[in-house]
Design a protein around this motif. Structure first.
Motif, short mmCIF file in Angstrom:
data_model
loop_
_atom_site.label_atom_id
_atom_site.label_comp_id
_atom_site.label_asym_id
_atom_site.label_seq_id
_atom_site.Cartn_x
_atom_site.Cartn_y
_atom_site.Cartn_z
N ARG A 59 0.83 -1.21 0.00
CA ARG A 59 0.00 0.00 0.00
C ARG A 59 0.85 1.25 0.00
NH1 ARG A 59 -2.39 2.01 5.49
NH2 ARG A 59 -0.23 2.75 5.48
N ASP A 60 1.94 1.21 0.79
CA ASP A 60 2.81 2.39 0.94
C ASP A 60 3.89 2.47 -0.13
OD1 ASP A 60 1.32 3.00 3.16
OD2 ASP A 60 2.77 2.18 4.60
N SER A 61 3.84 1.56 -1.12
CA SER A 61 4.85 1.51 -2.19
C SER A 61 6.27 1.41 -1.62
CB SER A 61 4.74 2.73 -3.11
OG SER A 61 3.46 2.76 -3.73
N ASP A 62 6.39 0.72 -0.49
CA ASP A 62 7.70 0.47 0.12
C ASP A 62 8.23 -0.83 -0.47
OD1 ASP A 62 9.91 0.00 1.68
OD2 ASP A 62 8.91 0.37 3.60
N PHE A 63 8.81 -0.74 -1.66
CA PHE A 63 9.15 -1.94 -2.40
C PHE A 63 10.22 -2.78 -1.72
CE2 PHE A 63 6.90 0.38 -5.71
CZ PHE A 63 6.15 -0.64 -6.27
N GLU A 64 11.19 -2.13 -1.05
CA GLU A 64 12.22 -2.91 -0.37
C GLU A 64 11.61 -3.76 0.75
OE1 GLU A 64 15.39 -3.50 -1.14
OE2 GLU A 64 14.91 -2.37 -2.96
N GLU A 65 10.71 -3.18 1.50
CA GLU A 65 10.04 -3.94 2.56
C GLU A 65 9.13 -5.01 1.96
OE1 GLU A 65 9.00 -4.53 6.78
OE2 GLU A 65 10.73 -4.01 5.54
N TYR A 66 8.49 -4.67 0.86
CA TYR A 66 7.62 -5.61 0.14
C TYR A 66 8.43 -6.83 -0.29
CZ TYR A 66 4.02 -6.89 -3.38
OH TYR A 66 3.06 -7.52 -4.13
N PHE A 67 9.62 -6.59 -0.85
CA PHE A 67 10.48 -7.70 -1.25
C PHE A 67 10.91 -8.53 -0.04
CE2 PHE A 67 12.19 -4.91 -4.96
CZ PHE A 67 11.03 -5.14 -5.67
N ARG A 68 11.31 -7.83 1.01
CA ARG A 68 11.86 -8.52 2.19
C ARG A 68 10.86 -9.46 2.83
NH1 ARG A 68 12.15 -8.34 7.61
NH2 ARG A 68 10.58 -6.69 7.78
N LEU A 69 9.59 -9.06 2.85
CA LEU A 69 8.57 -9.83 3.55
C LEU A 69 7.98 -10.95 2.70
CD1 LEU A 69 6.63 -6.89 5.24
CD2 LEU A 69 8.10 -8.55 6.40
N SER A 70 8.17 -10.91 1.40
CA SER A 70 7.49 -11.84 0.51
C SER A 70 8.28 -13.14 0.32
CB SER A 70 7.22 -11.17 -0.84
OG SER A 70 6.34 -10.07 -0.68
N PHE A 103 9.16 -14.76 -2.52
CA PHE A 103 10.04 -14.91 -3.68
C PHE A 103 10.66 -13.56 -4.07
CE2 PHE A 103 6.35 -17.83 -4.17
CZ PHE A 103 7.01 -19.00 -3.78
N PRO A 104 11.50 -12.98 -3.20
CA PRO A 104 12.02 -11.63 -3.47
C PRO A 104 12.87 -11.55 -4.74
CG PRO A 104 13.14 -12.65 -1.60
CD PRO A 104 11.96 -13.50 -1.90
N GLU A 105 13.64 -12.59 -5.05
CA GLU A 105 14.47 -12.55 -6.25
C GLU A 105 13.61 -12.46 -7.51
OE1 GLU A 105 17.22 -15.76 -6.34
OE2 GLU A 105 18.19 -15.21 -4.45
N LYS A 106 12.55 -13.26 -7.53
CA LYS A 106 11.64 -13.22 -8.67
C LYS A 106 10.96 -11.85 -8.77
CE LYS A 106 9.05 -15.01 -11.99
NZ LYS A 106 9.63 -15.41 -13.30
N MET A 107 10.59 -11.29 -7.62
CA MET A 107 9.95 -9.97 -7.61
C MET A 107 10.88 -8.90 -8.19
SD MET A 107 8.24 -10.22 -3.83
CE MET A 107 7.45 -8.62 -3.83
N ARG A 108 12.15 -8.92 -7.76
CA ARG A 108 13.11 -7.94 -8.26
C ARG A 108 13.33 -8.11 -9.77
NH1 ARG A 108 15.78 -5.14 -4.36
NH2 ARG A 108 15.72 -6.03 -2.24
N GLN A 109 13.41 -9.37 -10.20
CA GLN A 109 13.63 -9.65 -11.61
C GLN A 109 12.50 -9.07 -12.46
OE1 GLN A 109 13.88 -13.87 -12.49
NE2 GLN A 109 13.39 -13.53 -14.63
#
Length: 341
Positions: free
Chosen positions: A273-284, A286-292
């Motif tokens: 919601r807050d567009s905090d993508f680093e936190e979004y990646f950290r908590l999810s 499959f962060p590597e897939k998300m970054r890709q």
């Protein structure tokens, strides 16, 4: 050699199916798997346990009674799909003998106890098509496996029951209820289940749908399926995708069973919601897939993604409710009431 290589390279419990090597060795020696010597089978089980195997899928529940059910019902739409199970049925028919793993079940349990391993009662007559789900042959083996689970537990052996193969979505809950009721609550290791037969190429998704429901209704161990299932031997990428889909299925099932597992999902939602993508990646998961994915389609406005760009609903929502989202106010409101006011 392969078994020891896997054991040396893995810190997790490793399981296997001893009938595979037993019949393969018999083909090499006799050019006929039906000439398997039962004594060699028991020697092989002990040798594999001595290597450090933690659990074994052993097909003890196939017997002359369950095979007769298969014959009297007129075989099946999906045939026999268990490699170990089919070889054992063939051996029994060729030699006109009872399954030695059923006949000498106490001996199997003693070996498991000796090496502190878990006996997973193999599902050799599982349904390979949803139209075979809960047919008489499958149910005969399931009843026998559930009886053996109680017998083995009484002998001090650690037990699991395997099943059920291909099962329509509306029958999964009933299948798990039957296994738990008939086995006295023995852990249930579900193979799939696959709730459709027509998803080849994406059977990791088909199986994940069945697995999520199985986890929700009380399954204890989930077997991953790859996209190559029913088509080919999986490659490394197939394995990776299959494991990821199954991990996701397990999490979905746990979220339904355990309310406390939803806390993480709430934090993920707030980060998104807050567009905090680093936190979004950290908590999810499959962060590597998300970054890709994100890096492959980088937006000009880093606070958004290219799905909506300048029409980002999150940004517009923040603008509309900016006076209500000061500091951590909204996060605390969510934590207190599960609703952002």
């Amino acid at each position: 050699m392969i078994r020891r290589f896997v054991l040396d390279g893995c810190k997790l419990p490793v399981g296997n199916v001893p009938l595979y090597q037993a019949f393969a060795d018999s083909i090499k020696k006799y050019r006929n798997p039906n000439k398997l010597d039962p004594e060699y089978l028991f020697e092989l089980i002990e040798r594999q346990l001595a290597d450090g195997i933690s659990f074994m899928a052993i097909h003890c529940g196939i017997n002359r009674f369950s095979i007769e059910r298969l014959r009297k019902q007129g075989f099946r739409y999906g045939g026999l799909v268990s490699k170990g199970g089919t070889f054992m049925v063939s051996w029994m028919e060729y030699n006109n003998c009872e399954n030695p793993l059923y006949e000498q079940f106490d001996r199997v349990c003693e070996l498991m106890k000796k090496y502190d391993a878990v006996l997973s009662l193999g599902n050799g007559i599982r349904a390979g098509a949803i139209h075979d789900s809960h047919d008489r042959a499958q149910m005969a083996e399931m009843i026998i496996n559930c009886e053996l689970a109680e017998l083995g537990r009484d002998m001090g052996c650690q037990m699991m029951v395997e099943g059920p193969g291909h099962v329509p979505l509306d029958e999964i809950e009933g299948n798990i209820m039957l296994e738990k009721r008939m086995s006295g609550g023995a852990p249930y290791y579900v193979l799939g289940p696959l709730p459709a037969d027509s998803g080849a190429g994406y059977d990791h998704i088909t199986a994940a749908i069945g697995a999520a429901n199985s986890a929700r209704y009380g399954a204890d161990l989930i077997c991953y399926i790859t996209p190559a299932e029913h088509l080919a031997l999986p490659d490394e990428n197939d394995v990776r995708e299959g494991v990821r889909a199954t991990r996701l299925a397990a999490r979905i099932g746990d979220i339904a069973k355990y309310p406390e597992r939803r806390e993480l999902e709430k934090q993920v939602a707030l980060a998104r919601r807050d567009s905090d993508f680093e936190e979004y990646f950290r908590l999810s998961m499959f962060p590597e897939k998300m970054r890709q994915v994100r890096d492959s389609r980088t937006p000009e406005n880093k606070a958004t993604c290219t799905m909506c760009g300048d029409f980002c609903a999150m940004e517009r929502g923040h603008a509309l409710f900016k006076n209500d989202i000061q500091g951590d106010k909204c996060r605390k409101t969510v934590e207190n009431s599960n609703a952002c006011e």
